[in-house]
Scaffold this active site. Structure first.
Site, PDB file in Angstrom:
ATOM      1  N   ARG A 105     -13.892  -8.401   2.078  1.00 17.23           N
ATOM      2  CA  ARG A 105     -12.463  -8.214   1.819  1.00 17.23           C
ATOM      3  C   ARG A 105     -11.717  -9.506   2.153  1.00 17.23           C
ATOM      4  O   ARG A 105     -10.826  -9.936   1.433  1.00 17.23           O
ATOM      5  CB  ARG A 105     -11.892  -7.052   2.663  1.00 17.23           C
ATOM      6  N   CYS A 121     -16.258   2.172   0.605  1.00 16.20           N
ATOM      7  CA  CYS A 121     -15.093   1.316   0.860  1.00 16.20           C
ATOM      8  C   CYS A 121     -14.671   1.350   2.326  1.00 16.20           C
ATOM      9  O   CYS A 121     -14.047   0.417   2.806  1.00 16.20           O
ATOM     10  CB  CYS A 121     -13.941   1.756  -0.039  1.00 16.20           C
ATOM     11  N   GLN A 166     -10.210  -3.727  -3.077  1.00 17.77           N
ATOM     12  CA  GLN A 166     -11.516  -3.253  -2.629  1.00 17.77           C
ATOM     13  C   GLN A 166     -12.591  -3.647  -3.647  1.00 17.77           C
ATOM     14  O   GLN A 166     -13.681  -4.091  -3.282  1.00 17.77           O
ATOM     15  CB  GLN A 166     -11.476  -1.732  -2.452  1.00 17.77           C
ATOM     16  N   HIS A 224      -7.398   0.865  -6.315  1.00 17.07           N
ATOM     17  CA  HIS A 224      -7.585   0.015  -5.122  1.00 17.07           C
ATOM     18  C   HIS A 224      -8.318  -1.261  -5.554  1.00 17.07           C
ATOM     19  O   HIS A 224      -9.485  -1.468  -5.223  1.00 17.07           O
ATOM     20  CB  HIS A 224      -8.383   0.789  -4.067  1.00 17.07           C
ATOM     21  N   ASP A 238     -16.933   7.583  -1.657  1.00 17.07           N
ATOM     22  CA  ASP A 238     -15.587   7.443  -1.080  1.00 17.07           C
ATOM     23  C   ASP A 238     -15.270   8.752  -0.353  1.00 17.07           C
ATOM     24  O   ASP A 238     -15.981   9.754  -0.516  1.00 17.07           O
ATOM     25  CB  ASP A 238     -14.590   7.175  -2.236  1.00 17.07           C
ATOM     26  N   ARG A 248       0.887  -1.180   0.000  1.00 18.64           N
ATOM     27  CA  ARG A 248       0.000   0.000   0.000  1.00 18.64           C
ATOM     28  C   ARG A 248       0.912   1.214   0.000  1.00 18.64           C
ATOM     29  O   ARG A 248       1.702   1.404   0.938  1.00 18.64           O
ATOM     30  CB  ARG A 248      -0.900   0.002   1.234  1.00 18.64           C
TER      31      ARG A 248
HETATM   32  N1   CP Z   1     -11.195   0.048   2.488  1.00 16.75           N
HETATM   33  C1   CP Z   1      -9.937  -0.067   2.952  1.00 16.75           C
HETATM   34  O1   CP Z   1      -8.996  -0.328   2.205  1.00 16.75           O
HETATM   35  O2   CP Z   1      -9.810   0.103   4.302  1.00 16.75           O
HETATM   36  P1   CP Z   1      -8.430   0.336   5.068  1.00 16.75           P
HETATM   37  O3   CP Z   1      -7.864   1.635   4.571  1.00 16.75           O
HETATM   38  O4   CP Z   1      -8.813   0.376   6.515  1.00 16.75           O
HETATM   39  O5   CP Z   1      -7.510  -0.807   4.754  1.00 16.75           O
HETATM   40  N1  NVA Z   2      -9.804   7.055  -1.370  1.00 16.74           N
HETATM   41  C1  NVA Z   2      -9.482   6.574  -0.045  1.00 16.74           C
HETATM   42  C2  NVA Z   2      -9.765   5.117   0.058  1.00 16.74           C
HETATM   43  C3  NVA Z   2      -9.506   4.493   1.398  1.00 16.74           C
HETATM   44  C4  NVA Z   2      -9.708   3.026   1.426  1.00 16.74           C
HETATM   45  C5  NVA Z   2      -8.017   6.882   0.236  1.00 16.74           C
HETATM   46  O1  NVA Z   2      -7.197   6.716  -0.676  1.00 16.74           O
HETATM   47  O2  NVA Z   2      -7.709   7.305   1.347  1.00 16.74           O
END
Ligand code: CP
Ligand code: NVA
Length: 307
Positions: A288, A260, A133, A130, A220, A103
């Site tokens: 997930r 998400c 997700q 992502h 989101d 990530r």
């Molecule tokens: N939706 C999601 O990826 O959640 P986190 O950021 O908590 O991993």
């Molecule tokens: N768009 C958000 C998604 C979190 C899962 C971010 O990137 O923070």
């Protein structure tokens, strides 16, 4: 050749369908107490340059349930590109572990990791995409509707990583996608072009147009991880894009509301909507786990997908 999961289109439609079926089977078997230690002795390294609840817990729990092991590496440990070059991290990890989840901020870092690693690399969120997700989201809709092609999905909010992933999903699966973003926050570059080229997609600046008669309304965060400096301006610019009861009057009465998570209650979504009867956000979060277990098997034990 090794496989990676960098974007949804790392999968063919046939593979996606098999993966969703496998995820459903794993979910059901878990409920009935059947163990599947398909990944005994295997290790997943998880590199996090941003915070996480769902992604970390579901990958770690998923590996444990499959008989394997996951190792969390936070920003302090690895110092990706600062303490050590991405290339060196990738090559070292490849000598010890069976797969890497990352990530990070720039999508190019994820691509570099995939190029340099000898083991499968999973995109656990970048500023561009992502895909993990989306696997869970598509599994959630598959459980509800079976056929995804006939759906009208409205995405209301920022044209950022989740929006881009929905653009990919619509291309791959073929459902209708209506996206509403404030002016200046539409998807950028190739994603905007892909959205505009897709005959099943529509890009507008009016959330009411997007949610009209929708089966699914997705939103989101207005301020994603890494955008904290712009928070005040974004809260102003997105004000008319809140998913609330008023907006949902324009969707089907049976509309399913998705997010998400993490949600910012009172910003992109109201309490009554996220906690209301149309919300399926916790099903998405739950899925997930199951979707990623199927993903790990697709990467590490692909023969199981065809069983
Ligand atoms: N939706 C999601 O990826 O959640 P986190 O950021 O908590 O991993
Ligand atoms: N768009 C958000 C998604 C979190 C899962 C971010 O990137 O923070």
């Amino acid at each position: 050749m090794k496989r990676d999961f960098i974007e949804l289109s790392s999968l063919t439609l046939d593979e996606l369908e098999k993966l969703l079926k496998l995820a459903s089977r794993l979910k059901r078997d878990l409920l009935y107490g059947f163990d599947h230690p398909y990944l005994r002795g295997k290790t997943l390294a998880m590199i996090f340059e941003k915070p996480s609840l769902r992604t970390r817990i579901t990958f770690e729990t998923g590996m444990a349930q499959l008989g394997g092991h996951a190792i969390y590496l936070g920003p302090q440990e690895v110092g990706l590109g600062r303490r050590e070059a991405v290339k060196d991290v990738a090559r070292n990890l490849s000598r010890w572990v069976d797969a890497i989840m990352i990530r990070t901020f720039a999508h190019s870092t994820c691509l570099d990791m995939a190029r340099e690693a000898d083991v499968p690399v999973i995109n656990g969120l970048t500023d561009t995409l992502h895909p993990c997700q989306l696997l869970a989201d598509l599994l959630t809709l598959y459980e509800r509707f079976g056929n995804l092609k006939k759906l009208r999905v409205a995405f209301v909010g920022d044209g950022f990583n989740l929006a881009n992933s929905w653009i990919e999903a619509s291309e791959l699966v073929g459902f209708e996608l209506r996206m509403a973003c404030p002016q200046g926050y539409e998807p950028k570059g190739e994603f905007r072009e892909r959205l505009q080229r897709n005959p099943r997609a529509l890009l507008v600046n009016d959330p009411i147009v997007a949610v009209n008669d929708a089966d699914v309304v997705y939103t989101d965060a207005w301020v994603s991880m890494g955008q904290e400096d712009e928070a005040e301006k974004r809260r102003r610019d997105f004000r008319a894009f809140q998913v609330n009861r008023e907006l949902l009057k324009h969707a089907k009465a049976t509309v399913l509301v998705m997010h998400c998570l993490p949600a910012h209650r009172g910003e992109e979504i109201t309490d009554d909507v996220i906690d209301g009867p149309n919300s399926i956000v916790l099903d998405q979060a739950e899925n997930r786990l199951h979707a990623q277990k199927a993903l790990l098997l697709w990467l590490l034990r692909p023969e199981i997908l065809n069983e």
